[in-house]
Design an enzyme around this catalytic site. Structure first.
Site, PDB file in Angstrom:
ATOM      1  N   ARG A 134      -9.253   0.909   9.251  1.00 55.43           N
ATOM      2  CA  ARG A 134      -8.876  -0.467   9.567  1.00 55.43           C
ATOM      3  C   ARG A 134      -9.965  -1.180  10.356  1.00 55.43           C
ATOM      4  NH1 ARG A 134      -2.950   0.534   9.302  1.00 55.43           N
ATOM      5  NH2 ARG A 134      -1.812  -1.384   9.552  1.00 55.43           N
ATOM      6  N   ARG A 179      11.571  -1.173  10.692  1.00 60.63           N
ATOM      7  CA  ARG A 179      10.487  -0.937  11.659  1.00 60.63           C
ATOM      8  C   ARG A 179      10.507  -1.979  12.771  1.00 60.63           C
ATOM      9  NH1 ARG A 179       5.013   0.004   8.246  1.00 60.63           N
ATOM     10  NH2 ARG A 179       4.247  -1.121  10.079  1.00 60.63           N
ATOM     11  N   LYS A 233       0.835  -1.211   0.000  1.00 62.02           N
ATOM     12  CA  LYS A 233       0.000   0.000   0.000  1.00 62.02           C
ATOM     13  C   LYS A 233       0.867   1.258   0.000  1.00 62.02           C
ATOM     14  CE  LYS A 233      -2.194  -1.060   3.876  1.00 62.02           C
ATOM     15  NZ  LYS A 233      -1.560  -2.332   4.260  1.00 62.02           N
ATOM     16  N   ARG A 283      -0.207  -8.983  13.317  1.00 61.44           N
ATOM     17  CA  ARG A 283      -0.795  -7.955  12.440  1.00 61.44           C
ATOM     18  C   ARG A 283      -1.712  -8.603  11.406  1.00 61.44           C
ATOM     19  NH1 ARG A 283       4.674  -5.303  10.696  1.00 61.44           N
ATOM     20  NH2 ARG A 283       3.485  -3.962   9.303  1.00 61.44           N
ATOM     21  N   ARG A 313      12.123  -6.208   4.942  1.00 61.58           N
ATOM     22  CA  ARG A 313      12.130  -4.856   4.372  1.00 61.58           C
ATOM     23  C   ARG A 313      12.797  -3.821   5.279  1.00 61.58           C
ATOM     24  NH1 ARG A 313       5.673  -3.076   4.371  1.00 61.58           N
ATOM     25  NH2 ARG A 313       5.494  -2.907   6.626  1.00 61.58           N
TER      26      ARG A 313
END
Ligand code: AMP
Length: 214
Positions: A88, A161, A13, A172, A127
């Protein structure tokens, strides 16, 4: 044009939102980025959000709705907004609908980015981003051309992160299926939902999103 990018963590996203910002002059409204800024700045909201975010749980509806409401008052959103990571929950979706109506803005499309769970975990755990310009990298799929140097801005500073680890990511995903995936039906019923294949290459996904927005 105002759109929502809807999909699980790691679906791309943020990547696609940044491409839309560059190509279409829209603004990216990422509640995750806004909350990380609040955490870094040590604000009251940041203090409340930090542990919840690190565990991969959801920050309260009240906090994120407040953040988005304030952000929608800023003049740059008139060129078009990309909601990335918001809404969300169904309560957030209802609140967004009211906020947009109140501000005289329309919701033009909701693009669902479909992905496979195991691919998402691999994407997210590897990532990292440039700490200066925000360019995204991956330890397997997209390493900097010169090790330790950002391709885009030349910085040597990268960040990862705290919630991009396997335990937080599995949580998550659970939270996504429980709290966020009902929004697929919600927006489908409103006739606003389009879907793209989030597992495809970045350029292919960009083209699929462009086709959804015509
Ligand atoms: P993201 O960068 O979108 O993956 O968001 C990172 C984290 O910020 C999430 O795991 C949540 O803890 C929190 N967060 C971001 N957006 C929201 C939202 N709309 N509602 C609740 N929590 C959020």
């Amino acid at each position: 044009m105002n759109i929502i990018l809807l999909g699980p963590p790691g679906a791309g996203k943020g990547t696609q939102a940044r491409i839309l910002v560059d190509h279409k002059g829209m603004v990216q409204l990422s509640t995750g980025d806004m909350l990380r800024e609040a955490v870094a700045a040590g604000t009251e909201i940041g203090k409340q959000a930090k542990a919840v975010m690190d565990a991969g749980d959801l920050v309260t509806d009240e906090i994120v709705i407040g953040i988005i409401s304030d952000r929608l008052d800023q003049p740059d959103v008139s060129g078009g907004a990309i909601f990335d990571g918001f809404p969300r929950t169904l309560a957030q979706a209802d609140a967004l609908s009211e906020l947009l109506a109140h501000k005289g803005m329309a919701l033009d499309a909701v693009v669902e980015m479909r992905c496979d769970d195991e691919a998402l975990i691999e994407r997210v755990v590897g990532r990292f981003t440039c700490a200066v310009c925000g360019e995204g990298y991956h330890s397997t799929f997209k390493t900097p051309q010169k090790e330790g140097v950002c391709d885009k801005c030349g910085s040597h500073d990268f960040k990862h992160r705290p919630d991009d680890n396997e335990d937080a990511m599995r949580n998550r995903l659970l939270v996504y299926y429980k709290e966020t995936s009902p929004l697929i039906g919600y927006y489908h019923a409103k006739g606003a939902l389009k879907a793209v294949d989030g597992t495809a290459d970045i350029d292919v996904v960009t083209a699929q999103i462009a086709a959804c927005l015509t």
